[in-house]
Design a protein around this motif. Sequence first.
Motif, PDB file in Angstrom:
ATOM      1  N   ALA A  93       1.426 -13.261  -1.406  1.00 41.59           N
ATOM      2  CA  ALA A  93       2.764 -12.907  -1.880  1.00 41.59           C
ATOM      3  C   ALA A  93       3.159 -13.650  -3.150  1.00 41.59           C
ATOM      4  CB  ALA A  93       3.800 -13.184  -0.784  1.00 41.59           C
ATOM      5  N   ASN A  94       2.378 -14.645  -3.555  1.00 40.18           N
ATOM      6  CA  ASN A  94       2.637 -15.331  -4.824  1.00 40.18           C
ATOM      7  C   ASN A  94       2.173 -14.518  -6.018  1.00 40.18           C
ATOM      8  OD1 ASN A  94       3.775 -17.680  -3.710  1.00 40.18           O
ATOM      9  ND2 ASN A  94       1.759 -18.523  -3.262  1.00 40.18           N
ATOM     10  N   PHE A  95       1.293 -13.546  -5.798  1.00 41.13           N
ATOM     11  CA  PHE A  95       0.805 -12.773  -6.947  1.00 41.13           C
ATOM     12  C   PHE A  95       0.754 -11.267  -6.693  1.00 41.13           C
ATOM     13  CE2 PHE A  95      -2.471 -15.511  -5.031  1.00 41.13           C
ATOM     14  CZ  PHE A  95      -3.249 -14.597  -4.349  1.00 41.13           C
ATOM     15  N   VAL A  96       1.101 -10.795  -5.498  1.00 39.81           N
ATOM     16  CA  VAL A  96       1.383  -9.380  -5.261  1.00 39.81           C
ATOM     17  C   VAL A  96       2.836  -9.325  -4.828  1.00 39.81           C
ATOM     18  CG1 VAL A  96       0.822  -7.314  -3.947  1.00 39.81           C
ATOM     19  CG2 VAL A  96      -0.995  -8.907  -4.570  1.00 39.81           C
ATOM     20  N   VAL A  97       3.692  -8.725  -5.653  1.00 40.85           N
ATOM     21  CA  VAL A  97       5.139  -8.883  -5.492  1.00 40.85           C
ATOM     22  C   VAL A  97       5.838  -7.533  -5.435  1.00 40.85           C
ATOM     23  CG1 VAL A  97       5.216 -11.159  -6.578  1.00 40.85           C
ATOM     24  CG2 VAL A  97       5.366  -9.107  -8.001  1.00 40.85           C
ATOM     25  N   PRO A  98       6.991  -7.468  -4.722  1.00 49.20           N
ATOM     26  CA  PRO A  98       7.779  -6.237  -4.734  1.00 49.20           C
ATOM     27  C   PRO A  98       8.571  -6.105  -6.038  1.00 49.20           C
ATOM     28  CG  PRO A  98       8.795  -7.869  -3.286  1.00 49.20           C
ATOM     29  CD  PRO A  98       7.517  -8.464  -3.782  1.00 49.20           C
ATOM     30  N   TYR A 202       3.772  -3.166  -0.565  1.00 50.88           N
ATOM     31  CA  TYR A 202       5.050  -3.225   0.139  1.00 50.88           C
ATOM     32  C   TYR A 202       5.514  -1.811   0.499  1.00 50.88           C
ATOM     33  CZ  TYR A 202       5.152  -8.066  -1.451  1.00 50.88           C
ATOM     34  OH  TYR A 202       4.838  -9.391  -1.671  1.00 50.88           O
ATOM     35  N   PRO A 203       4.988  -1.245   1.559  1.00 47.71           N
ATOM     36  CA  PRO A 203       5.319   0.149   1.900  1.00 47.71           C
ATOM     37  C   PRO A 203       6.757   0.324   2.370  1.00 47.71           C
ATOM     38  CG  PRO A 203       3.967  -0.847   3.624  1.00 47.71           C
ATOM     39  CD  PRO A 203       4.011  -1.828   2.494  1.00 47.71           C
ATOM     40  N   ASP A 204       7.327   1.490   2.019  1.00 44.42           N
ATOM     41  CA  ASP A 204       8.675   1.829   2.480  1.00 44.42           C
ATOM     42  C   ASP A 204       8.768   1.854   3.999  1.00 44.42           C
ATOM     43  OD1 ASP A 204       9.655   2.090  -0.055  1.00 44.42           O
ATOM     44  OD2 ASP A 204       9.562   4.280  -0.106  1.00 44.42           O
ATOM     45  N   ALA A 205       7.666   2.180   4.657  1.00 45.70           N
ATOM     46  CA  ALA A 205       7.695   2.424   6.101  1.00 45.70           C
ATOM     47  C   ALA A 205       8.137   1.210   6.909  1.00 45.70           C
ATOM     48  CB  ALA A 205       6.319   2.888   6.573  1.00 45.70           C
ATOM     49  N   VAL A 206       8.017   0.004   6.344  1.00 51.04           N
ATOM     50  CA  VAL A 206       8.399  -1.193   7.102  1.00 51.04           C
ATOM     51  C   VAL A 206       9.669  -1.838   6.549  1.00 51.04           C
ATOM     52  CG1 VAL A 206       6.002  -1.633   7.729  1.00 51.04           C
ATOM     53  CG2 VAL A 206       6.952  -2.747   5.703  1.00 51.04           C
ATOM     54  N   LEU A 207      10.386  -1.135   5.661  1.00 52.13           N
ATOM     55  CA  LEU A 207      11.552  -1.726   5.013  1.00 52.13           C
ATOM     56  C   LEU A 207      12.682  -2.046   5.980  1.00 52.13           C
ATOM     57  CD1 LEU A 207      12.263   0.038   1.581  1.00 52.13           C
ATOM     58  CD2 LEU A 207      11.893  -2.388   2.009  1.00 52.13           C
ATOM     59  N   HIS A 208      12.856  -1.229   7.011  1.00 51.79           N
ATOM     60  CA  HIS A 208      14.053  -1.327   7.854  1.00 51.79           C
ATOM     61  C   HIS A 208      13.738  -1.839   9.252  1.00 51.79           C
ATOM     62  CE1 HIS A 208      15.036   1.692   4.715  1.00 51.79           C
ATOM     63  NE2 HIS A 208      16.202   1.061   4.728  1.00 51.79           N
ATOM     64  N   GLU A 209      12.767  -2.723   9.361  1.00 54.02           N
ATOM     65  CA  GLU A 209      12.386  -3.234  10.674  1.00 54.02           C
ATOM     66  C   GLU A 209      13.263  -4.404  11.134  1.00 54.02           C
ATOM     67  OE1 GLU A 209       7.640  -2.158  10.862  1.00 54.02           O
ATOM     68  OE2 GLU A 209       8.254  -4.191  10.351  1.00 54.02           O
ATOM     69  N   ARG A 220      14.192  -5.166   3.892  1.00 56.18           N
ATOM     70  CA  ARG A 220      13.444  -6.368   3.534  1.00 56.18           C
ATOM     71  C   ARG A 220      11.985  -5.992   3.299  1.00 56.18           C
ATOM     72  NH1 ARG A 220      13.747 -11.921   3.696  1.00 56.18           N
ATOM     73  NH2 ARG A 220      11.771 -12.999   3.979  1.00 56.18           N
ATOM     74  N   PRO A 221      11.525  -6.054   2.058  1.00 57.06           N
ATOM     75  CA  PRO A 221      10.113  -5.736   1.789  1.00 57.06           C
ATOM     76  C   PRO A 221       9.186  -6.665   2.558  1.00 57.06           C
ATOM     77  CG  PRO A 221      11.382  -5.878  -0.258  1.00 57.06           C
ATOM     78  CD  PRO A 221      12.259  -6.420   0.830  1.00 57.06           C
ATOM     79  N   ASP A 222       8.094  -6.119   3.048  1.00 55.66           N
ATOM     80  CA  ASP A 222       7.123  -6.928   3.779  1.00 55.66           C
ATOM     81  C   ASP A 222       5.723  -6.585   3.286  1.00 55.66           C
ATOM     82  OD1 ASP A 222       6.318  -8.836   5.537  1.00 55.66           O
ATOM     83  OD2 ASP A 222       6.536  -7.616   7.340  1.00 55.66           O
ATOM     84  N   LEU A 223       4.925  -7.609   3.024  1.00 57.21           N
ATOM     85  CA  LEU A 223       3.580  -7.417   2.480  1.00 57.21           C
ATOM     86  C   LEU A 223       2.639  -6.917   3.567  1.00 57.21           C
ATOM     87  CD1 LEU A 223       1.810  -7.813  -0.070  1.00 57.21           C
ATOM     88  CD2 LEU A 223       1.303 -10.111   0.760  1.00 57.21           C
ATOM     89  N   VAL A 224       1.951  -5.811   3.275  1.00 60.75           N
ATOM     90  CA  VAL A 224       1.080  -5.168   4.264  1.00 60.75           C
ATOM     91  C   VAL A 224      -0.312  -4.982   3.658  1.00 60.75           C
ATOM     92  CG1 VAL A 224       0.680  -3.054   5.597  1.00 60.75           C
ATOM     93  CG2 VAL A 224       2.981  -4.005   5.426  1.00 60.75           C
ATOM     94  N   TYR A 225      -1.322  -5.224   4.487  1.00 59.92           N
ATOM     95  CA  TYR A 225      -2.730  -5.089   4.088  1.00 59.92           C
ATOM     96  C   TYR A 225      -3.273  -3.737   4.524  1.00 59.92           C
ATOM     97  CZ  TYR A 225      -7.802  -5.939   4.336  1.00 59.92           C
ATOM     98  OH  TYR A 225      -9.168  -5.860   4.210  1.00 59.92           O
ATOM     99  N   VAL A 252      -4.383   6.170   3.053  1.00 61.30           N
ATOM    100  CA  VAL A 252      -3.041   6.297   2.494  1.00 61.30           C
ATOM    101  C   VAL A 252      -2.294   4.993   2.753  1.00 61.30           C
ATOM    102  CG1 VAL A 252      -0.826   7.472   2.721  1.00 61.30           C
ATOM    103  CG2 VAL A 252      -2.956   8.798   2.727  1.00 61.30           C
ATOM    104  N   SER A 253      -1.825   4.340   1.693  1.00 59.30           N
ATOM    105  CA  SER A 253      -1.108   3.073   1.865  1.00 59.30           C
ATOM    106  C   SER A 253       0.396   3.277   1.960  1.00 59.30           C
ATOM    107  CB  SER A 253      -1.444   2.118   0.712  1.00 59.30           C
ATOM    108  OG  SER A 253      -2.812   1.768   0.756  1.00 59.30           O
ATOM    109  N   GLY A 254       0.899   4.393   1.458  1.00 59.35           N
ATOM    110  CA  GLY A 254       2.300   4.724   1.644  1.00 59.35           C
ATOM    111  C   GLY A 254       3.160   4.505   0.422  1.00 59.35           C
ATOM    112  N   ALA A 255       4.288   5.227   0.397  1.00 57.20           N
ATOM    113  CA  ALA A 255       5.277   5.048  -0.659  1.00 57.20           C
ATOM    114  C   ALA A 255       5.749   3.606  -0.635  1.00 57.20           C
ATOM    115  CB  ALA A 255       6.445   6.000  -0.433  1.00 57.20           C
TER     116      ALA A 255
END
Length: 319
Positions: A93-98, A202-209, A220-225, A252-255
């Motif tokens: 998350a220090n170098f892949v950022v939303p 940072y996929p949209d699919a986990v924004l509202h968890e 809240r953006p969350d970093l996903v592999y 597919v990684s997602g919007a």
Amino acid sequence: MNHALARADADMRERESVSLTPALSRCLSVIATHLRHALSSPLPYGGGPDDDHAVPGMGGEVPGRRRGIELLPEPQGSDRPDVVLERDPDQVANFVVPVVRVERIPDCIRYVGLAGTAFLLEGTGGLAMTARHVADGLVLGESAVLFIGNDGRWQPVAIQEIEKHPTQDVAALRLEPDDYSSPFTLSRTEEHSSLHYTLWGYPDAVLHEIVDSGGMAEQRPDLVYSEGYIRRRITRALPVVRGSRFYELSTVSGAGCSGAPVISGRRQDYWKVIGVYVGQRRSEGGDLAVGYAVRISDLDIEAPSWSALFSANPEWPKF
């Protein structure tokens, strides 16, 4: 070895005791002799069937050798890139950022919404890359990237300059000056079908968890592999994304992952970026879902100034 020979000889005697034909008995005798000879010879890369490393007469190991297959040496210590990637996503998350849209209000900056993903390049002092369609939705003074601060909260860093690629779905972002670090470099290698890759975004699919104390969902953006392999190279226009030089991806990684780095799966290329994720397509019947990434190796074919990003000290791609 002795156990194997004993089993072979016992098997031969047992078969002879049930009145085997002379020809078959002779055949079994030859097989046992060959087995005895084979097991008394040194194994090519090990000391025994259950020992992958020991070499007869040396009492040690052969680094990087296993069952006759050539393996690359393992990186040592806590700086091993695979340790960072697989065990400590907070470091990634220090170098892949939303990339986000923000609004300035008195005494603070308010988060408005997620625009996509970006990644920093090594040795640039704040040069990041994302998808052009992500950059198209950004306004200077109203956009930022987010880093996780020491208190665990997101800290916005302003985007000060945007440079869009003239033909491909890629853009460069200049962040406000600071001491940034990143291991990512751009790869010149032309990749092909079957190469494995990894991706962080940072996929949209986990924004509202996350739900606040009032029961309302918070963004809240969350970093996903994610990971997969290159299905094919495409060198033509597609109806869903800008440009004409793509890798078609198996996953597919997602919007929200638009702009994410597609990282080479080769062990010696842990931090080499081979593509920028830009979109996905699903068939009408739902039996096919693929992703697309702009091919990094072709960035400067129609835009020579973008070759500056491939240097040992990448520079801003000015036209």
